[in-house]
Design an enzyme around this catalytic site. Structure first.
Site, PDB file in Angstrom:
ATOM      1  CD  GLU A  46      -2.430   1.500   2.638  1.00 40.13           C
ATOM      2  OE1 GLU A  46      -1.803   1.305   3.702  1.00 40.13           O
ATOM      3  OE2 GLU A  46      -3.640   1.830   2.627  1.00 40.13           O
ATOM      4  NE  ARG A  82      -7.156   5.556   5.444  1.00 35.44           N
ATOM      5  CZ  ARG A  82      -7.627   5.012   4.319  1.00 35.44           C
ATOM      6  NH1 ARG A  82      -8.332   5.762   3.467  1.00 35.44           N
ATOM      7  NH2 ARG A  82      -7.354   3.775   3.989  1.00 35.44           N
ATOM      8  CD  GLU A  86     -13.012   8.020   6.811  1.00 33.90           C
ATOM      9  OE1 GLU A  86     -14.203   8.350   6.688  1.00 33.90           O
ATOM     10  OE2 GLU A  86     -12.653   6.967   7.367  1.00 33.90           O
ATOM     11  CG  HIS A 143     -10.284   4.515   8.336  1.00 33.00           C
ATOM     12  ND1 HIS A 143     -10.676   4.884   7.067  1.00 33.00           N
ATOM     13  CD2 HIS A 143      -9.292   3.619   8.175  1.00 33.00           C
ATOM     14  CE1 HIS A 143      -9.931   4.249   6.186  1.00 33.00           C
ATOM     15  NE2 HIS A 143      -9.094   3.465   6.819  1.00 33.00           N
ATOM     16  CE  LYS A 170      -9.202   0.055   5.035  1.00 33.95           C
ATOM     17  NZ  LYS A 170      -7.930   0.585   4.584  1.00 33.95           N
ATOM     18  NE  ARG A 213      -4.196  -4.053  13.506  1.00 33.39           N
ATOM     19  CZ  ARG A 213      -4.380  -3.107  12.569  1.00 33.39           C
ATOM     20  NH1 ARG A 213      -4.196  -3.405  11.302  1.00 33.39           N
ATOM     21  NH2 ARG A 213      -4.750  -1.886  12.888  1.00 33.39           N
TER      22      ARG A 213
END
Ligand SMILES: O=C1C[C@@](O)(C(=O)O)C[C@@H](O)[C@@H]1O
Length: 251
Positions: A46, A82, A86, A143, A170, A213
């Site tokens: 990412e 991002r 968020e 988020h 997500k 996770r």
């Protein structure tokens, strides 16, 4: 369960796919990390563009994207901006955000692109369609760095993302109690059982939520973010431990 197949990587089946973030500020450091990450056991990298010193310099982003694509070889490349709203580093206006998404899609380098559910707003379905036309899968993200909404809200939000056309809804939420971690895991299992055709990515953040996770295959989260040396969010577990535990818990 069907999967999102990207260049032979089947997201949503078997062992959760592992994502590692690049949060470096300069192009040189980003490309140095990419060369290092290309040798690591991770399915996807990412690029957290909000951490880049040129985060609002779109021509520089395009230039860096092309080099990053080459440096990462066969690993999937996820582009993420991002926003501050968020939990990210840089604030973008709605128009700037839409422009960013379209600039990244035009690079033809994105295997996946993160589109924020609330930031995209009414434009979400159209942006997702543009991403699919450009050949990119969409991680539609939301988020909450302060709390964990009720399970019903968590499931409802993932359903709205799915209905908008997202490939990978997500959720990243912050637990204030053990019960909050269970709430996220229960919402994950419920969504995965009700809609096995849509892989999801969920995490309960912080140390308290770290178990979420590592248990994606059991509860239904198709991908997990691991810490390759510098975390991009609270509670990320080291890549080495994530790989060890995912192997140990593989069904
Ligand atoms: O949204 C996410 C998930 C994340 O916040 C996490 O909790 O691992 C890490 C971010 O880099 C990524 O964009």
């Amino acid at each position: 369960m069907s999967c999102v197949n990207i260049r032979g990587c089947c997201i949503g089946e078997g062992r959760p796919k592992v994502i590692i973030p690049i949060v470096e500020p300069t192009e040189a450091a980003i490309l140095e990390k990419a060369a290092e990450f290309s040798t690591l056991r991770a399915d996807c990298v990412e690029w957290r563009i909000d951490c880049f010193e040129g985060a609002k310099d779109f021509p520089t982003i395009v230039h860096c994207a092309a080099k990053l694509r080459v440096a990462l070889k066969d690993q999937l490349l996820l582009f993420t901006f991002r926003t501050k709203a968020e939990g990210g580093k840089v604030a973008l206006s709605h128009e700037e955000y839409l422009h960013f998404i379209r600039v990244v899609l035009a690079t033809d380098c994105a295997d996946l692109i993160d589109i924020e559910f609330f930031t995209a707003g009414a434009e979400l379905p159209a942006l997702i369609e543009e991403a699919h036309t450009a050949g990119a899968a969409v991680v539609c993200s939301s988020h909450d760095f302060h709390k964990t909404p009720p399970r019903t809200e968590l499931v409802s939000r993932m359903m709205q993302m799915q209905r908008a056309g997202a490939d990978l809804p997500k959720l990243a939420v912050m637990p204030q109690s053990r019960a909050d971690v269970l709430e996220l895991l229960a919402a994950t299992a419920e969504m995965a059982d009700r809609h096995p055709e849509t892989p999801i990515i969920t995490m309960s953040m912080g140390a308290l939520g770290a178990v979420s996770r590592l248990s994606g295959e059991a509860f239904g989260s198709a991908m997990t973010f691991a810490n390759p040396g510098q975390a991009s969010a609270p509670g990320q577990v080291s890549l080495e431990v994530v790989n060890e535990v995912l192997d140990a818990l593989h069904l």
